[in-house]
Design a protein around this motif. Structure first.
Motif, mmCIF file in Angstrom:
data_model
loop_
_atom_site.group_PDB
_atom_site.id
_atom_site.type_symbol
_atom_site.label_atom_id
_atom_site.label_comp_id
_atom_site.label_asym_id
_atom_site.label_seq_id
_atom_site.Cartn_x
_atom_site.Cartn_y
_atom_site.Cartn_z
ATOM 1 N N UNK A 8 14.652 -11.075 -22.533
ATOM 2 C CA UNK A 8 14.886 -12.283 -21.721
ATOM 3 C C UNK A 8 14.363 -12.061 -20.302
ATOM 4 N N UNK A 9 14.725 -10.931 -19.710
ATOM 5 C CA UNK A 9 14.276 -10.659 -18.342
ATOM 6 C C UNK A 9 12.775 -10.406 -18.304
ATOM 7 N N UNK A 10 12.239 -9.741 -19.331
ATOM 8 C CA UNK A 10 10.787 -9.527 -19.405
ATOM 9 C C UNK A 10 10.058 -10.867 -19.394
ATOM 10 N N UNK A 11 10.592 -11.837 -20.152
ATOM 11 C CA UNK A 11 9.989 -13.162 -20.176
ATOM 12 C C UNK A 11 10.035 -13.838 -18.820
ATOM 13 N N UNK A 12 11.133 -13.649 -18.111
ATOM 14 C CA UNK A 12 11.267 -14.243 -16.770
ATOM 15 C C UNK A 12 10.261 -13.612 -15.794
ATOM 16 N N UNK A 13 10.051 -12.303 -15.906
ATOM 17 C CA UNK A 13 9.071 -11.634 -15.051
ATOM 18 C C UNK A 13 7.659 -12.144 -15.345
ATOM 19 N N UNK A 14 7.357 -12.354 -16.621
ATOM 20 C CA UNK A 14 6.046 -12.875 -16.989
ATOM 21 C C UNK A 14 5.872 -14.313 -16.515
ATOM 22 N N UNK A 15 6.957 -15.090 -16.566
ATOM 23 C CA UNK A 15 6.897 -16.494 -16.134
ATOM 24 C C UNK A 15 6.501 -16.626 -14.668
ATOM 25 N N UNK A 16 6.979 -15.707 -13.828
ATOM 26 C CA UNK A 16 6.666 -15.793 -12.394
ATOM 27 C C UNK A 16 5.454 -14.927 -12.029
ATOM 28 N N UNK A 179 8.514 -1.334 -22.901
ATOM 29 C CA UNK A 179 8.392 -1.779 -24.291
ATOM 30 C C UNK A 179 8.732 -3.262 -24.434
ATOM 31 N N UNK A 180 9.794 -3.706 -23.751
ATOM 32 C CA UNK A 180 10.200 -5.109 -23.838
ATOM 33 C C UNK A 180 9.146 -6.020 -23.222
ATOM 34 N N UNK A 181 8.598 -5.616 -22.088
ATOM 35 C CA UNK A 181 7.562 -6.417 -21.438
ATOM 36 C C UNK A 181 6.334 -6.512 -22.333
ATOM 37 N N UNK A 182 5.947 -5.392 -22.933
ATOM 38 C CA UNK A 182 4.779 -5.386 -23.822
ATOM 39 C C UNK A 182 5.013 -6.302 -25.021
ATOM 40 N N UNK A 183 6.219 -6.251 -25.583
ATOM 41 C CA UNK A 183 6.557 -7.091 -26.740
ATOM 42 C C UNK A 183 6.429 -8.574 -26.397
ATOM 43 N N UNK A 184 7.007 -8.970 -25.277
ATOM 44 C CA UNK A 184 6.980 -10.382 -24.891
ATOM 45 C C UNK A 184 5.571 -10.797 -24.470
ATOM 46 N N UNK A 185 4.871 -9.925 -23.752
ATOM 47 C CA UNK A 185 3.510 -10.239 -23.308
ATOM 48 C C UNK A 185 2.579 -10.461 -24.493
ATOM 49 N N UNK A 186 2.782 -9.687 -25.552
ATOM 50 C CA UNK A 186 1.965 -9.828 -26.755
ATOM 51 C C UNK A 186 2.305 -11.131 -27.487
ATOM 52 N N UNK A 187 3.586 -11.436 -27.593
ATOM 53 C CA UNK A 187 4.011 -12.663 -28.278
ATOM 54 C C UNK A 187 3.526 -13.921 -27.567
ATOM 55 N N UNK A 188 3.494 -13.866 -26.243
ATOM 56 C CA UNK A 188 3.131 -15.052 -25.467
ATOM 57 C C UNK A 188 1.633 -15.140 -25.174
#
Length: 214
Positions: A8-16, A179-188
């Protein structure tokens, strides 16, 4: 890891756009390491809702993992603001630790007031090698404080940092990680499957990685 705090937080970091990926023009860290990947989670301070999210989650982590905390110390400069917000929410004394003593006035290394014997939890923004974070711990211990742990927004999870924290006897809890950031970055679609080998190569040996040398 679906819908965990980490993702969730990884997604928020990517959003901004706090996560930057530029393998063609790598970042140089304070340690001298070259990196294709950079996390600037201090950008969260510019977004009131996200700033509050980080503050509340760090507070929750402290209450759950370090309920005996008697004071909060931030690591300069990245964690001063968030540390102060956390200390205010928990109604605890706050201080911050400089990277080196001030060169004028009182020449303080620790700003604020810390009393010997105080149980302190350290707030950090990001963990890479762990060097600067653990220097802050050392300064607090030298001042007679009992550092009971550290909370941070993000960690790269490098083995060198994990070993340094273990050797220093410091428990580290983070909101998210590489790992969480990489997972979300790949999905998005922020990164592609084709970039994963390069990122894995960097992460396997970050101190030696250099894209210009093949």
């Amino acid at each position: 890891m679906a819908n965990s705090l980490e993702t969730i937080f990884a997604g928020k970091l990517l959003d901004i756009k706090a996560i930057k990926l530029q393998p063609e023009n790598p970042f140089t860290w304070a340690s001298g390491w070259k990196s294709p990947f950079y996390c600037d989670n201090r950008k969260t301070l510019a977004y009131p809702d996200l700033r509050s999210f980080v503050k509340l989650e760090l507070c929750r982590m402290i209450l759950e993992n370090f309920p005996e905390a008697e004071a909060v110390a931030g690591v300069a400069t990245g964690a001063i603001a968030q540390g102060a917000l956390v200390a205010d929410s928990l109604n605890l004394p706050f201080s911050y630790v400089r990277s080196k003593p001030k060169d004028h006035g009182m020449t303080n290394l620790i700003e604020g007031e810390v009393k010997p014997g105080t149980k302190v939890v350290v707030v950090e923004d990001l963990i890479s090698t762990g060097g600067s974070s653990l220097k802050a711990v050392e300064a607090l211990r030298n001042a007679g404080c009992e550092v009971i742990g550290m909370v941070a927004s993000y960690t790269y999870g490098f083995p060198v940092a994990e070993k340094a924290f273990a050797d220093a006897g410091v428990k580290l809890i983070t909101l998210t990680n590489y790992e969480a950031v990489l997972e979300v970055a790949l999905k998005t679609g922020y990164i592609t499957e084709a970039q994963i080998p390069m990122l894995n190569e960097w992460r396997a040996n970050p101190s030696e990685w250099n894209p210009a040398v093949k």
